[in-house]
Scaffold this motif. Structure first.
Motif, PDB file in Angstrom:
ATOM      1  N   ALA A   1       0.850  -1.320   0.130  1.00 34.60           N
ATOM      2  CA  ALA A   1      -0.058  -0.029  -0.171  1.00 34.60           C
ATOM      3  C   ALA A   1       0.762   1.219  -0.070  1.00 34.60           C
ATOM      4  CB  ALA A   1      -0.934  -0.142   1.311  1.00 34.60           C
ATOM      5  N   ASN A   2       1.948   1.233   0.425  1.00 33.19           N
ATOM      6  CA  ASN A   2       2.993   2.474   0.647  1.00 33.19           C
ATOM      7  C   ASN A   2       3.988   2.345  -0.269  1.00 33.19           C
ATOM      8  OD1 ASN A   2       1.718   3.094   3.131  1.00 33.19           O
ATOM      9  ND2 ASN A   2       2.862   1.558   4.180  1.00 33.19           N
ATOM     10  N   ASP A   3       4.280   1.416  -1.059  1.00 32.61           N
ATOM     11  CA  ASP A   3       5.260   1.321  -2.216  1.00 32.61           C
ATOM     12  C   ASP A   3       5.220   0.465  -3.048  1.00 32.61           C
ATOM     13  OD1 ASP A   3       7.736   1.358  -3.284  1.00 32.61           O
ATOM     14  OD2 ASP A   3       9.025   0.667  -1.392  1.00 32.61           O
ATOM     15  N   PRO A   4       4.599   1.028  -4.082  1.00 30.70           N
ATOM     16  CA  PRO A   4       3.989   0.284  -5.447  1.00 30.70           C
ATOM     17  C   PRO A   4       5.420  -0.488  -6.187  1.00 30.70           C
ATOM     18  CG  PRO A   4       3.248   2.238  -5.451  1.00 30.70           C
ATOM     19  CD  PRO A   4       4.035   2.379  -4.206  1.00 30.70           C
TER      20      PRO A   4
ATOM     21  N   PRO B   1      -4.833  -9.116   5.252  1.00 32.88           N
ATOM     22  CA  PRO B   1      -6.026  -8.558   5.039  1.00 32.88           C
ATOM     23  C   PRO B   1      -6.630  -8.968   3.547  1.00 32.88           C
ATOM     24  CG  PRO B   1      -4.729  -6.900   5.519  1.00 32.88           C
ATOM     25  CD  PRO B   1      -3.723  -8.236   5.563  1.00 32.88           C
ATOM     26  N   ALA B   2      -7.888  -9.311   3.425  1.00 28.24           N
ATOM     27  CA  ALA B   2      -8.168  -9.916   1.977  1.00 28.24           C
ATOM     28  C   ALA B   2      -8.043  -8.806   0.904  1.00 28.24           C
ATOM     29  CB  ALA B   2      -9.796 -10.016   2.094  1.00 28.24           C
ATOM     30  N   SER B   3      -7.893  -7.453   1.209  1.00 32.54           N
ATOM     31  CA  SER B   3      -7.740  -6.545   0.080  1.00 32.54           C
ATOM     32  C   SER B   3      -7.229  -5.275   1.010  1.00 32.54           C
ATOM     33  CB  SER B   3      -8.949  -5.930  -0.511  1.00 32.54           C
ATOM     34  OG  SER B   3     -10.067  -5.414   0.550  1.00 32.54           O
ATOM     35  N   VAL B   4      -6.375  -4.415   0.241  1.00 26.13           N
ATOM     36  CA  VAL B   4      -5.726  -3.294   0.931  1.00 26.13           C
ATOM     37  C   VAL B   4      -5.958  -2.125  -0.236  1.00 26.13           C
ATOM     38  CG1 VAL B   4      -4.032  -4.551   2.282  1.00 26.13           C
ATOM     39  CG2 VAL B   4      -3.743  -3.608  -0.341  1.00 26.13           C
ATOM     40  N   LYS B   5      -5.854  -0.876   0.279  1.00 29.90           N
ATOM     41  CA  LYS B   5      -6.191   0.435  -0.883  1.00 29.90           C
ATOM     42  C   LYS B   5      -4.786   0.854  -0.844  1.00 29.90           C
ATOM     43  CE  LYS B   5     -10.842   1.706   0.356  1.00 29.90           C
ATOM     44  NZ  LYS B   5     -11.822   2.727   0.030  1.00 29.90           N
ATOM     45  N   SER B   6      -4.532   0.998  -2.101  1.00 38.12           N
ATOM     46  CA  SER B   6      -3.153   1.660  -2.458  1.00 38.12           C
ATOM     47  C   SER B   6      -3.749   2.766  -3.626  1.00 38.12           C
ATOM     48  CB  SER B   6      -2.289   0.566  -3.010  1.00 38.12           C
ATOM     49  OG  SER B   6      -0.923   1.301  -3.690  1.00 38.12           O
ATOM     50  N   TRP B   7      -3.319   4.114  -3.153  1.00 36.56           N
ATOM     51  CA  TRP B   7      -3.625   5.028  -3.989  1.00 36.56           C
ATOM     52  C   TRP B   7      -5.095   5.256  -4.489  1.00 36.56           C
ATOM     53  CZ3 TRP B   7       0.448   8.559  -3.936  1.00 36.56           C
ATOM     54  CH2 TRP B   7       1.689   8.196  -3.516  1.00 36.56           C
ATOM     55  N   GLY B   8      -5.823   4.996  -3.562  1.00 38.48           N
ATOM     56  CA  GLY B   8      -7.226   5.085  -3.792  1.00 38.48           C
ATOM     57  C   GLY B   8      -7.863   3.866  -4.627  1.00 38.48           C
ATOM     58  N   ASN B   9      -6.880   2.690  -4.879  1.00 42.46           N
ATOM     59  CA  ASN B   9      -7.391   1.571  -5.446  1.00 42.46           C
ATOM     60  C   ASN B   9      -7.495   0.455  -4.476  1.00 42.46           C
ATOM     61  OD1 ASN B   9      -7.626   2.748  -8.147  1.00 42.46           O
ATOM     62  ND2 ASN B   9      -5.636   2.594  -8.302  1.00 42.46           N
TER      63      ASN B   9
END
Length: 181
Positions: free
Chosen positions: A91-94, A115-123
């Motif tokens: 999430a913090n480092d693509p 976690p089943a899903s995370v948010k990265s840059w709004g996605n």
């Protein structure tokens, strides 16, 4: 050699190595996978505390020893990441996620704890699913551990990734007791 690496991993935790039939069988299966013409991945899954991560780390250590003792000047090893750390860092480092997708040798520990899903840059996305898709497409060497059962992979990650995992991974199932008790 794999048995020696496994024993070393156990001793690092200051506990005695228990040479039982189940452990020796799993080490033998993993050694055959490493030296044979098998699937590109190895999935160690089953009961908590049964030696999955220990065997995964032992395989990584053995590969590091063998690669780094060869004539080649290129030092290689298996990049290691826990599924939980994967979800936190992606999430913090693509760029970190891209690095994992392209590692020649990768060990993902404890799939199913993230976690089943995370948010990265709004996605929103599932790091483990995306990582496994990428590694499957490239047919890259991947070792994974999990406490999930066969049916849990499809329920948690969807039938498409479960089907790809079936093709990608040789499987070693752990049903013995926890060594932590």
């Amino acid at each position: 050699m794999l048995l020696m690496c496994y024993q070393h991993e156990v001793r690092k935790r200051r506990i005695p190595f228990q040479e039982d039939k189940e452990t020796l069988e799993k080490i033998e299966k993993a050694a055959k996978w490493l030296t044979g013409d098998y699937k590109v991945g190895l999935l160690l899954y089953g009961i908590v505390g049964s030696g999955k991560s220990t065997l995964g780390k032992a395989i990584c250590n053995l590969i590091g020893i063998l690669h780094n003792s060869s004539i080649s000047s290129e030092r290689k090893g298996v990049f290691r990441v826990s599924a939980l750390d994967l979800a936190k860092n992606v999430a913090n480092d693509p760029m970190y996620f891209n690095k994992l997708k392209n590692q020649k040798l990768l060990f993902i520990d404890d799939i199913g704890t993230e976690p089943a899903s995370v948010k990265s840059w709004g996605n929103e996305f599932s790091p483990v699913v995306e990582l496994l898709y990428a590694r499957y497409d490239r047919q890259l060497f991947t070792i994974a551990t999990s406490n999930l059962k066969d049916s849990d992979f499809g329920e948690r990650y969807g039938i498409r990734i479960a089907d790809r995992m079936e093709e990608m991974f040789e499987r070693i199932y752990y049903q013995n007791k926890s060594y932590r008790k």
